[in-house]
Scaffold this motif. Sequence first.
Motif, PDB file in Angstrom:
ATOM      1  N   ASP A 191     -39.174 -26.847   3.767  1.00 22.65           N
ATOM      2  CA  ASP A 191     -38.916 -28.276   3.644  1.00 22.65           C
ATOM      3  C   ASP A 191     -38.864 -28.969   4.998  1.00 22.65           C
ATOM      4  O   ASP A 191     -38.618 -30.170   5.064  1.00 22.65           O
ATOM      5  CB  ASP A 191     -37.594 -28.501   2.897  1.00 22.65           C
ATOM      6  N   TYR A 209     -36.721 -28.113   7.555  1.00 22.40           N
ATOM      7  CA  TYR A 209     -35.390 -28.083   8.162  1.00 22.40           C
ATOM      8  C   TYR A 209     -35.115 -26.688   8.724  1.00 22.40           C
ATOM      9  O   TYR A 209     -35.596 -25.687   8.195  1.00 22.40           O
ATOM     10  CB  TYR A 209     -34.315 -28.410   7.122  1.00 22.40           C
ATOM     11  N   CYS A 210     -34.283 -26.643   9.767  1.00 20.22           N
ATOM     12  CA  CYS A 210     -33.921 -25.354  10.344  1.00 20.22           C
ATOM     13  C   CYS A 210     -32.969 -24.638   9.389  1.00 20.22           C
ATOM     14  O   CYS A 210     -31.997 -25.219   8.920  1.00 20.22           O
ATOM     15  CB  CYS A 210     -33.246 -25.556  11.691  1.00 20.22           C
ATOM     16  N   CYS A 220     -29.381 -24.397  11.770  1.00 19.31           N
ATOM     17  CA  CYS A 220     -28.578 -25.584  12.089  1.00 19.31           C
ATOM     18  C   CYS A 220     -28.894 -26.773  11.196  1.00 19.31           C
ATOM     19  O   CYS A 220     -28.209 -27.789  11.258  1.00 19.31           O
ATOM     20  CB  CYS A 220     -28.755 -25.977  13.553  1.00 19.31           C
ATOM     21  N   GLY A 221     -29.927 -26.682  10.357  1.00 17.48           N
ATOM     22  CA  GLY A 221     -30.222 -27.733   9.403  1.00 17.48           C
ATOM     23  C   GLY A 221     -30.984 -28.924   9.971  1.00 17.48           C
ATOM     24  O   GLY A 221     -31.326 -29.838   9.234  1.00 17.48           O
ATOM     25  N   HIS A 222     -31.262 -28.925  11.266  1.00 23.11           N
ATOM     26  CA  HIS A 222     -31.923 -30.085  11.852  1.00 23.11           C
ATOM     27  C   HIS A 222     -33.331 -30.267  11.300  1.00 23.11           C
ATOM     28  O   HIS A 222     -34.068 -29.306  11.154  1.00 23.11           O
ATOM     29  CB  HIS A 222     -31.994 -29.947  13.371  1.00 23.11           C
ATOM     30  N   ALA A 223     -33.640 -31.523  10.989  1.00 23.95           N
ATOM     31  CA  ALA A 223     -34.997 -31.839  10.560  1.00 23.95           C
ATOM     32  C   ALA A 223     -35.931 -31.582  11.732  1.00 23.95           C
ATOM     33  O   ALA A 223     -35.617 -31.937  12.871  1.00 23.95           O
ATOM     34  CB  ALA A 223     -35.087 -33.285  10.110  1.00 23.95           C
ATOM     35  N   ARG A 274     -35.951 -40.079  -4.026  1.00 24.29           N
ATOM     36  CA  ARG A 274     -35.362 -39.707  -2.752  1.00 24.29           C
ATOM     37  C   ARG A 274     -34.522 -40.819  -2.121  1.00 24.29           C
ATOM     38  O   ARG A 274     -33.609 -40.603  -1.367  1.00 24.29           O
ATOM     39  CB  ARG A 274     -36.485 -39.380  -1.763  1.00 24.29           C
ATOM     40  N   TRP A 310     -26.145 -23.624   0.352  1.00 21.40           N
ATOM     41  CA  TRP A 310     -26.380 -23.313   1.750  1.00 21.40           C
ATOM     42  C   TRP A 310     -25.939 -24.507   2.576  1.00 21.40           C
ATOM     43  O   TRP A 310     -26.184 -25.655   2.201  1.00 21.40           O
ATOM     44  CB  TRP A 310     -27.865 -23.044   1.986  1.00 21.40           C
ATOM     45  N   LEU A 323     -30.409 -31.294   7.345  1.00 22.89           N
ATOM     46  CA  LEU A 323     -30.200 -30.824   5.979  1.00 22.89           C
ATOM     47  C   LEU A 323     -28.725 -30.439   5.883  1.00 22.89           C
ATOM     48  O   LEU A 323     -28.278 -29.502   6.532  1.00 22.89           O
ATOM     49  CB  LEU A 323     -31.097 -29.621   5.698  1.00 22.89           C
ATOM     50  N   ARG A 347     -28.229 -27.215   0.845  1.00 25.33           N
ATOM     51  CA  ARG A 347     -29.297 -26.906  -0.090  1.00 25.33           C
ATOM     52  C   ARG A 347     -28.599 -26.364  -1.326  1.00 25.33           C
ATOM     53  O   ARG A 347     -27.844 -25.396  -1.244  1.00 25.33           O
ATOM     54  CB  ARG A 347     -30.222 -25.860   0.521  1.00 25.33           C
ATOM     55  N   GLN A 387     -33.877 -26.034  -7.035  1.00 24.30           N
ATOM     56  CA  GLN A 387     -33.015 -26.412  -5.923  1.00 24.30           C
ATOM     57  C   GLN A 387     -33.170 -27.883  -5.575  1.00 24.30           C
ATOM     58  O   GLN A 387     -34.157 -28.516  -5.918  1.00 24.30           O
ATOM     59  CB  GLN A 387     -33.315 -25.551  -4.700  1.00 24.30           C
ATOM     60  N   LEU A 414     -32.057 -30.869  -2.269  1.00 29.31           N
ATOM     61  CA  LEU A 414     -31.650 -30.981  -0.873  1.00 29.31           C
ATOM     62  C   LEU A 414     -30.665 -32.129  -0.690  1.00 29.31           C
ATOM     63  O   LEU A 414     -30.859 -33.210  -1.224  1.00 29.31           O
ATOM     64  CB  LEU A 414     -32.875 -31.238   0.013  1.00 29.31           C
TER      65      LEU A 414
END
Lengths: 419, 450
Positions: free
Chosen positions: A130, A132-133, A136-139, A250, B255, B317, B320, B338, B340
């Motif tokens: 998607d 994202y990391c 760390c979740g960073h886009a 979204r 997550w 993110l 998740r 899933q 986001l």
Amino acid sequence: MAVTGPSRCPGCTEPLEPGDNFCGVCGADVSAAVPDGTAAGAYGAAGAFGAAPPPAPESRLPDGSDSSRGSGGEAGADSPAPVADGSDGAAPVADGPDGATARADGPADPRESFAAKTCVACRTGTVDQDGYCEHCGHAQPRERDHFERELERVAAVSDRGHRHHRNEDFFTVAHTALSDGSPAVLAVVCDGVSSATRPDEASQAAAETAAESLLAALPREAHPQQAMHDAILAAAKSVDALAEEPEHPRDPYRQQNAPACTLVAAVAAAGVLTVGWVGDSRAYWIPDDRTAPGARLTEDDSWAAQMVANNLMSEAEAYSDERAHAITGWLGADAYELQPHTAAFRPDRPGVVVVCTDGLWNYTEAAAELAALLPPDAGERPLHSARTLVRHALDSGGHDNVTVAVVPFPVPVAGAVSA
Amino acid sequence: MANFSKSTVPQFSVEVYQNEYLPEGGREVNAIATVTATGGGTSGGRPLADAAGQPAPGGAPDAAVVIMVDSSGSMEYPPTKMRNARDATAAAIDTLRDGVAFAVIAGTHQAAEVYPGGGRLAQASPTTRGQAKEALRRLKSGGGTAIGTWLRLADRLLYSADVAIRHGILLTDGRNEHESPEDLRATLDACAGRFTCDARGVGTDWEVKEVTGIASALLGSADIVADPAGLTADFTRMMETAMGKEVADVALRVWTPQGAEIQFVKQVAPTVEDLTGRRTEAGPRAGDYPTGSWGDESRDYHVCVRVPDAGVGQEMLAARVALVLPAPGGGAPRTLAQGLVRAVWTTDMAASTQINPQVAHYTGQAELARAIQSGLDARKSGDVDGATARLGRAVQLASASGNEDTAKLLAKVVDVVDAVTGTVRLKAKVAEADEMTLETRSTKTVRVKK
């Protein structure tokens, strides 16, 4: 005709000059950067018009104020952009009389394949499907965050800036030939209205449609100003159409407003410079001889411009008001009354047209400021010039998305090898 | 969303509702994840029947159900209670689909097999259903109440068959007096995740927190059947729901990025159920929360995460949210669907100050459940002012959110002066059944008015 994109620093995605051994921004050793074929395949079909898109992957300019965006040399997949020309099968779609039409859009797909890349923010995790990391979740940077296009006689650069989470600007640059075979060059720049739904889609639709319309009209001896007028109406229609599409789940919070954007376009052909616009994106004329004065060619559809035009406020007062940037004209289903502005000029000397969004002119309001920043050889190196101006906007704070196209005038003919 | 060849697994989908925009320095991200399972049909865990209505060849139902009927001495007072319990159990047995494995347990201070006996389960068929109902007639009442023993026997019986879905239905009329709360707790902990169980209290002599505690631990429903005459309809409905389950042991896997803290994970529809403490770690930065078994149904979850501040212009993110199904034999679990949850930092105050309507609604519904609980607790302890304030707030929340069922139940406990401001007076005389109904159903929520 050539469509080129620069290769990138694998650490921070700064565009590199040919022959660079080290990244000029983060200092990473880039001499060992290995071309990666997968990147090219990820969005090889960009550009509905078929002009070969340079596979410029994840091309954010690094943010100097933010240490989370990388410095250093992780082995991110990146590739020196291949040069595509008309002879290797990158078919031009809009057929000019001599086949010399080309168009270069920004990325067609805002997302790209992120598989198996290392996060540019934490340099620890790998990037999920998607974008994202997983650590760390960073886009991750998206292609649209920073994209550049260079045709032989025109170039443009667009960047997300430092304060916005996505790039809602878009541009198209193209060249074609008039019926007499003389070259014509055009650039369209659009700025999505953030307070509306899907501004990024609006700007893309408008820029692509306007360029398509101009490329179809110009070779048929259409009057350039009429062609420009029609192109703006076509662009408006394409943005209106977005409002009819089902809403994105979204972005539920912004669903009230129809997609909208500004537009500014410039055409250089046969000794005439034609500009058209709606909204507050601008075109400036900067003569090559910097001792001659430059000029702004457009009048903003904005609150501040109206205040000044009606003598209600001084320019300084109007532009310092917090309402200054409220636009009074735009493309979109909820526009009150669309009034495309067009103007034609016959410059008496060579120069360039700088076509830009407010992400640039917020920092270079006066033509003289812009002239001082523009490299002296702007007409010969439009990509370098566009990059220089974008860099200036980013270094000044990058508070908005910034897009700059540089159109040389008169259209240089010397290099028209592919015609 | 994945599609699986196994016909008994329904299609899952996850929709996330949130305002992803955070102000400069903002860290708390709230999102509602709506999980919907569809397309499995209500086939009771077996492959769909062919056109003639017969089970597909070779496809035995993949479910087992054990009914636990309280047969303590108190069930004879009044005598209709036992008779109604028998009738209700018979109706539930009639609702069993052919081929489903089942058993009936009589519960007192110990548990006894009523049918089929011998530590086995019977296969539902016209014959076995008839035999089971016959056996019910021999059901005698007498003795005490130790619910833990019933659950342990149910667990043994349910695991005597190799099935995918294991479910219990428990009926009690009294307090769990013949074992310690710790014993019951230990049994619930042991049974959690092994089978699901619906619990019903009949009459008004049982303890609401015991019955809701059983249903909560075993991921089933809890309710009151104040009038024993209503048992048959309720048992039939419960068994129909059980027959509709198609997949068991589904977990909500959340997550979160490095440095993030989960504030809470709650089921918020159809009832409020805090799952935060039930997390089991599932790999780096991920944890599983149990959701039990699913038929064709939809549930909402509220996830609240505190993420590290990434700065204006950045996108992260934040979570998740996935539905996962453990693989038989302990392989990698399958992800069914899933969604986001994102965080985007912006200086646009108009964007960051919006509260998502779904998040606001369920925050209110969770507060409603808490207000009822604490209001009733205050009332029991004689704190009139506290009870009036809390139940007044509950009336206000129920009215504003359109939770009419709860509003009606509240109106039986308090006199509503003004629902909008939450002005109420405690009723001087409240029927015990009304108070217990309100308490048992306090966690029931309604969805956002569209």
